[in-house]
Enzyme design. Structure first.
Site, PDB file in Angstrom:
ATOM      1  N   ASP A  12       0.823  -1.208   0.000  1.00 34.58           N
ATOM      2  CA  ASP A  12       0.000   0.000   0.000  1.00 34.58           C
ATOM      3  C   ASP A  12       0.865   1.270   0.000  1.00 34.58           C
ATOM      4  O   ASP A  12       2.095   1.207  -0.009  1.00 34.58           O
ATOM      5  CB  ASP A  12      -0.948  -0.034   1.205  1.00 34.58           C
ATOM      6  CG  ASP A  12      -2.360   0.386   0.831  1.00 34.58           C
ATOM      7  OD1 ASP A  12      -2.522   1.232  -0.083  1.00 34.58           O
ATOM      8  OD2 ASP A  12      -3.324  -0.110   1.452  1.00 34.58           O
ATOM      9  N   ASP A  32      -9.929   2.907  -3.685  1.00 39.67           N
ATOM     10  CA  ASP A  32     -10.636   1.737  -3.174  1.00 39.67           C
ATOM     11  C   ASP A  32     -12.056   1.644  -3.726  1.00 39.67           C
ATOM     12  O   ASP A  32     -12.776   2.640  -3.834  1.00 39.67           O
ATOM     13  CB  ASP A  32     -10.710   1.780  -1.642  1.00 39.67           C
ATOM     14  CG  ASP A  32      -9.374   1.525  -0.987  1.00 39.67           C
ATOM     15  OD1 ASP A  32      -8.369   1.368  -1.713  1.00 39.67           O
ATOM     16  OD2 ASP A  32      -9.320   1.504   0.252  1.00 39.67           O
TER      17      ASP A  32
END
Length: 414
Positions: free
Chosen positions: A179, A234
């Site tokens: 990430d 996301d």
């Protein structure tokens, strides 16, 4: 536009793409020199050539985040691995069991190593990997190219790349989602290749998933760095989120290829926020887009309806087709879209998508699909599981419900 003009446009686009990639590669190499000047040129080149042999087709499996967020533990991970086997999903290719954020303690140990959270992973990750491997599956894990992960409940790997990669390899990890939260402000093109090099030096092939959210167009530089790259923020379990992410991911279609895939985020099928038809659209677009098929629901408690969607062998076969070419929009008219992409064996995957509020007729033209105009074509409906009796010449028309799609494999027969 004539077919010749189209081919010229494709050639020009390809040349421009190669120029951009060349410039990006030069920038990345220079960035690497500034990060680590003690290596020779061969070592600098090596860290950008992720020749791990993985991702020949898009990865398939499950990830914990969409449904469980931080509420994970080793018992649930084991149960999910068991469920992948007992449901038959593993045999269909769903082999990765991926742990997302929140699996580690907030502090490293005195050797600088990440520590599995004692309250939720008391047996440790190595034991969990052994269990998952015993089922014939693979274990994935999560870290971050920053000081802390996105949840801020555990450390990131920035500055610890080699140590963490070695740890992951020793544990038997097969997949790393990396990430982009809480970093030092440096560019992803500097931070992500550091983990590329570390993974290559770890001695274990580990699928490397760049989760950079598409901020700096990782599709343009991700191929020599990782096996997949997030092209979007996301996903949420809504039609609007899913369809807008599909739009953003489609822009980079030409950059997907075996070993490196565009990643529009995990699947939401089965989490309850969309209708059955909307989930079918979701799964269909991800499949033809050659996206990673990572389930994001609770595998242990799937409904029959969800299972019918994610276990559709014919749709999965499009995703896993060895040709490895991502489908693109070839025609858009308001809420009507035609998506298409070549498959092996001279076949074409065709998606007729109705984004609008009412039932409508959609036509796909052979010219848009780059099928010779006079070809006689056989059509296989992948959601009805039947080959249409009618043969088609020049075009195919179908009536499609609101927020629904038709998915075909077309095969010229004459």
């Amino acid at each position: 536009m004539t077919r010749t003009e189209k081919l010229e446009m494709v050639k020009i686009s390809t040349v421009l793409t190669m120029m951009v990639l060349s410039m990006v590669m030069m920038t990345m190499v220079e960035s690497s020199r500034s990060v680590d000047v003690d290596g020779d040129d061969s070592e600098i080149l090596r860290r950008h050539l992720l020749a791990n042999g993985l991702g020949v087709t898009p990865p398939m499996g499950w990830n914990s985040w969409n449904h469980f967020s931080c509420n994970i533990d080793e018992k649930m991970i084991k149960q999910t691995a068991d469920a992948l086997v007992t449901t038959g999903l593993a045999k269909l290719g769903y082999n990765y069991v991926n742990i997302d954020d929140c699996w580690a303690e907030i502090a490293r140990d005195n050797k600088g190593s990440l520590v599995p959270k004692k309250s939720t992973f008391p047996s440790g990750i190595k034991a969990l990997a052994d269990y998952v491997h015993s089922k014939g599956l693979k274990l994935g894990i999560y870290s971050d190219a920053g000081y802390f992960t996105c949840s801020k409940t555990m450390p990131g790997s920035l500055g610890h790349e080699e140590h963490d990669a070695k740890t992951f390899a020793e544990w038997g990890i097969d997949y790393l989602k990396y990430d982009n939260c809480n970093n030092d402000g440096s560019k992803p093109t500097v931070r992500y290749p550091l983990m590329t090099r570390a993974l290559m030096k770890s001695g274990r092939p580990i699928f490397y998933s760049l989760c950079e959210w598409g901020d700096m167009h990782p599709a343009l530089w991700g191929s020599p760095v990782g096996n997949s790259w997030r092209t979007t923020n996301d996903i949420k379990d809504t039609w609007l989120s899913m369809i807008s992410i599909a739009d953003m991911n489609e822009v980079y279609a030409e950059h997907a290829r075996p070993g490196g895939w565009n990643d529009p985020d995990m699947l939401e099928v089965g989490n309850g926020g969309m209708t059955k038809e909307e989930y079918i659209v979701h799964f269909s677009i991800w499949a033809i887009s050659k996206a990673p098929l990572l389930l994001g629901c609770d595998i242990r408690n799937m409904t029959k309806e969800t299972m019918e969607i994610v276990a559709n062998k014919e749709v999965i076969a499009i995703n896993q087709d060895p040709h490895g070419v991502q489908a693109k929009k070839v025609r858009m008219e308001g809420d009507i879209e035609v998506w298409a992409g070549p498959l092996s064996g001279y076949r074409v995957a065709l998606l007729l998508l109705n984004r609008g509020p009412s039932r409508t007729s959609i036509t796909a033209l052979w010219d848009d699909l780059e099928i010779p105009a006079n070809s006689i074509v056989q059509a296989r409906d992948l959601w009805e599981h039947k080959t249409l009796k009618q043969k088609f010449v020049g075009n195919l028309t179908a009536t499609v419900d609101s927020h629904a799609c038709k998915l075909y494999v077309l095969k010229p027969v004459a």
